[in-house]
Design a protein around this motif. Structure first.
Motif, mmCIF file in Angstrom:
data_model
loop_
_atom_site.group_PDB
_atom_site.id
_atom_site.type_symbol
_atom_site.label_atom_id
_atom_site.label_comp_id
_atom_site.label_asym_id
_atom_site.label_seq_id
_atom_site.Cartn_x
_atom_site.Cartn_y
_atom_site.Cartn_z
ATOM 1 N N PRO A 155 121.755 13.305 0.957
ATOM 2 C CA PRO A 155 120.954 12.568 1.952
ATOM 3 C C PRO A 155 121.806 11.566 2.723
ATOM 4 C CG PRO A 155 120.626 11.633 -0.221
ATOM 5 C CD PRO A 155 121.551 12.812 -0.407
ATOM 6 N N PHE A 156 121.515 11.431 4.014
ATOM 7 C CA PHE A 156 122.191 10.469 4.872
ATOM 8 C C PHE A 156 121.163 9.827 5.791
ATOM 9 C CE2 PHE A 156 125.342 13.731 3.886
ATOM 10 C CZ PHE A 156 126.475 12.993 3.567
ATOM 11 N N PHE A 157 121.543 8.692 6.382
ATOM 12 C CA PHE A 157 120.735 8.133 7.458
ATOM 13 C C PHE A 157 121.676 7.558 8.497
ATOM 14 C CE2 PHE A 157 121.312 4.648 4.490
ATOM 15 C CZ PHE A 157 121.600 3.561 5.307
ATOM 16 N N ALA A 158 121.194 7.478 9.747
ATOM 17 C CA ALA A 158 122.040 7.041 10.851
ATOM 18 C C ALA A 158 121.184 6.581 12.011
ATOM 19 C CB ALA A 158 122.953 8.189 11.301
ATOM 20 N N LEU A 159 121.824 5.902 12.971
ATOM 21 C CA LEU A 159 121.167 5.646 14.246
ATOM 22 C C LEU A 159 120.901 6.979 14.912
ATOM 23 C CD1 LEU A 159 123.508 2.861 15.680
ATOM 24 C CD2 LEU A 159 121.253 2.504 14.673
ATOM 25 N N GLY A 160 119.732 7.123 15.501
ATOM 26 C CA GLY A 160 119.404 8.358 16.192
ATOM 27 C C GLY A 160 118.987 8.097 17.623
ATOM 28 N N PHE A 161 119.601 8.807 18.542
ATOM 29 C CA PHE A 161 119.237 8.713 19.957
ATOM 30 C C PHE A 161 118.734 10.086 20.379
ATOM 31 C CE2 PHE A 161 120.388 8.750 24.572
ATOM 32 C CZ PHE A 161 119.575 7.694 24.978
ATOM 33 N N ALA A 162 117.460 10.170 20.721
ATOM 34 C CA ALA A 162 116.825 11.458 20.979
ATOM 35 C C ALA A 162 117.209 11.997 22.351
ATOM 36 C CB ALA A 162 115.311 11.321 20.886
ATOM 37 N N ASN A 163 117.377 13.318 22.439
ATOM 38 C CA ASN A 163 117.589 13.959 23.736
ATOM 39 C C ASN A 163 116.302 14.623 24.212
ATOM 40 O OD1 ASN A 163 117.417 16.592 22.562
ATOM 41 N ND2 ASN A 163 119.606 16.578 22.105
ATOM 42 N N VAL A 165 115.336 17.666 24.360
ATOM 43 C CA VAL A 165 114.855 18.895 23.726
ATOM 44 C C VAL A 165 114.682 18.735 22.215
ATOM 45 C CG1 VAL A 165 115.754 20.446 25.510
ATOM 46 C CG2 VAL A 165 117.229 19.798 23.596
ATOM 47 N N GLY A 166 114.550 17.484 21.758
ATOM 48 C CA GLY A 166 114.235 17.254 20.358
ATOM 49 C C GLY A 166 115.419 17.070 19.431
ATOM 50 N N GLY A 167 116.637 17.128 19.966
ATOM 51 C CA GLY A 167 117.818 16.879 19.141
ATOM 52 C C GLY A 167 118.141 15.391 19.100
ATOM 53 N N PHE A 168 119.143 15.055 18.295
ATOM 54 C CA PHE A 168 119.547 13.659 18.159
ATOM 55 C C PHE A 168 121.073 13.536 18.189
ATOM 56 C CE2 PHE A 168 115.349 13.458 16.220
ATOM 57 C CZ PHE A 168 114.863 12.228 16.659
ATOM 58 N N GLU A 169 121.533 12.467 18.824
ATOM 59 C CA GLU A 169 122.902 12.011 18.630
ATOM 60 C C GLU A 169 122.857 10.987 17.516
ATOM 61 O OE1 GLU A 169 125.733 13.163 20.137
ATOM 62 O OE2 GLU A 169 124.286 14.661 20.854
ATOM 63 N N LEU A 170 123.672 11.184 16.482
ATOM 64 C CA LEU A 170 123.651 10.320 15.311
ATOM 65 C C LEU A 170 124.932 9.496 15.242
ATOM 66 C CD1 LEU A 170 122.338 12.843 12.631
ATOM 67 C CD2 LEU A 170 121.003 11.301 14.083
ATOM 68 N N ARG A 171 124.771 8.217 14.925
ATOM 69 C CA ARG A 171 125.912 7.329 14.760
ATOM 70 C C ARG A 171 125.657 6.416 13.569
ATOM 71 N NH1 ARG A 171 127.107 10.527 17.945
ATOM 72 N NH2 ARG A 171 128.091 10.294 19.999
ATOM 73 N N ALA A 172 126.705 6.175 12.807
ATOM 74 C CA ALA A 172 126.633 5.241 11.688
ATOM 75 C C ALA A 172 128.052 4.786 11.380
ATOM 76 C CB ALA A 172 125.990 5.893 10.468
ATOM 77 N N LYS A 173 128.154 3.802 10.531
ATOM 78 C CA LYS A 173 129.469 3.346 10.097
ATOM 79 C C LYS A 173 129.486 3.259 8.592
ATOM 80 C CE LYS A 173 133.213 0.313 11.420
ATOM 81 N NZ LYS A 173 133.678 -0.760 12.342
ATOM 82 N N VAL A 174 130.456 3.950 7.998
ATOM 83 C CA VAL A 174 130.628 3.950 6.549
ATOM 84 C C VAL A 174 132.000 3.363 6.266
ATOM 85 C CG1 VAL A 174 130.658 5.327 4.447
ATOM 86 C CG2 VAL A 174 129.181 6.007 6.353
ATOM 87 N N GLY A 175 132.030 2.114 5.826
ATOM 88 C CA GLY A 175 133.307 1.430 5.673
ATOM 89 C C GLY A 175 133.962 1.292 7.036
ATOM 90 N N PRO A 176 135.230 1.678 7.161
ATOM 91 C CA PRO A 176 135.905 1.585 8.462
ATOM 92 C C PRO A 176 135.667 2.800 9.351
ATOM 93 C CG PRO A 176 137.463 2.282 6.779
ATOM 94 C CD PRO A 176 136.145 2.049 6.067
ATOM 95 N N THR A 177 134.961 3.808 8.830
ATOM 96 C CA THR A 177 134.820 5.080 9.533
ATOM 97 C C THR A 177 133.515 5.140 10.310
ATOM 98 O OG1 THR A 177 136.085 6.194 7.808
ATOM 99 C CG2 THR A 177 134.785 7.576 9.275
ATOM 100 N N GLU A 178 133.593 5.500 11.577
ATOM 101 C CA GLU A 178 132.404 5.726 12.385
ATOM 102 C C GLU A 178 131.998 7.189 12.292
ATOM 103 O OE1 GLU A 178 131.344 3.414 15.961
ATOM 104 O OE2 GLU A 178 133.498 3.179 16.164
#
Length: 290
Positions: A155-163, A165-178
């Motif tokens: 399981p994961f969670f992230a910021l979601g920006f909807a497009n 057609v129902g898809g999402f651009e996902l962004r998150a930061k885990v430690g130093p990694t985006e």
């Protein structure tokens, strides 16, 4: 003469990103391998593999059909070595080798990921992430959601920006990694303002949100389109063509310049607004440093 160093730079261009620029997206991923329908021929069963770690391709449906990005350009464009090198130089889609990292795929539609839930943005880690990018939480919660998904049984969670057609651009930061990932179908996002004859054009949602902060607005005053990747430009062209003016807020890099040139080539009335964040890669970088 082409220097060995220059050839190495060209060979480091991501094959996956080059294929994306030509409209070819992977069907799924196995480890470091992306699997496509072959761009070189028609087929129903995908047999074209790209190793993103080694940045090489193999077309298993044809004998001795493998190599680096220069070889692939030769095959796709039916040209010689020198012409392929010149094509890559003009294309300017150079991203560093291994841009497809374990943190996620910038241009990869992740069909192996499964959407679990979409919630209002509330998790402290995500709020902290957007605020470090210069976006107040009061602005972020209007446009971003908290997307929970499963990938490889984890399981994961992230910021979601909807497009659109129902898809999402996902962004998150885990430690130093985006973490950068796409969930569902890749498409652009439209924020329509009725009666608007002008459209704002952004590459990514962080740049759009940065513009709102910069202009001290909570909503755009005219219709706004966020491409979510410059590879979506051809999909967005019919929508963009409806407006008398396009305010362009693209990255100040080769891909952004190529996208701007394509808009001009299409005969669309464009105004390049990127001088606002001159000497910075994009609007968000400008915002976070100022």
């Amino acid at each position: 003469m082409i220097s060995a160093q220059h050839l190495d730079q060209l060979k480091a261009i991501s094959i996956a990103d080059y294929l994306a620029s030509q409209g070819h997206q992977p069907l799924f991923r196995r480890g470091s391998e992306l699997l496509y329908h072959s761009p070189l021929r028609d087929e129903k069963t995908p047999s074209f593999s790209v190793n993103v770690a080694k940045n090489v391709f193999v077309d298993f449906g044809q004998p001795d059909c493998n190599g680096d990005v220069i070889r692939l350009v030769q095959l796709l464009h039916l040209c010689g070595f020198t012409q392929a090198v010149e094509y890559l130089e003009r294309l300017n889609v150079c991203l560093v080798k291994n841009s497809f990292s374990l943190s996620g795929l910038t241009h990869f539609e992740d069909k192996a990921a499964e959407l679990i839930a979409v919630k209002p943005l509330a998790h402290p880690a995500l709020i902290q992430y957007v605020e470090k990018r210069g976006i107040p939480s009061a602005v972020a919660v209007r446009y971003l959601q908290q997307v929970h998904y499963q990938h490889q049984n984890r399981p994961f969670f992230a910021l979601g920006f909807a497009n659109d057609v129902g898809g999402f651009e996902l962004r998150a930061k885990v430690g130093p990694t985006e973490v950068k990932r796409s969930l569902g179908r890749k498409w652009f996002t439209t924020l329509e303002v009725p009666g608007s004859t002008v459209v704002n054009l952004f590459e990514g949602f962080f740049d759009f949100l940065s513009a709102l902060v910069f202009y001290r607005q909570t909503a755009p005053r005219c219709t706004t389109i966020i491409l979510n990747t410059t590879a979506n430009l051809t999909k967005a062209l019919p929508a963009l063509a409806q407006y008398r003016q396009i305010n362009v807020y693209l990255d100040r890099d080769h891909a952004g310049q190529n996208t701007l040139n394509l808009l001009i080539k299409e005969g669309l009335h464009t105004i390049d607004r990127s001088s606002i964040y001159q000497n910075h890669k994009d609007f968000n970088e400008f915002l976070t440093k100022h």
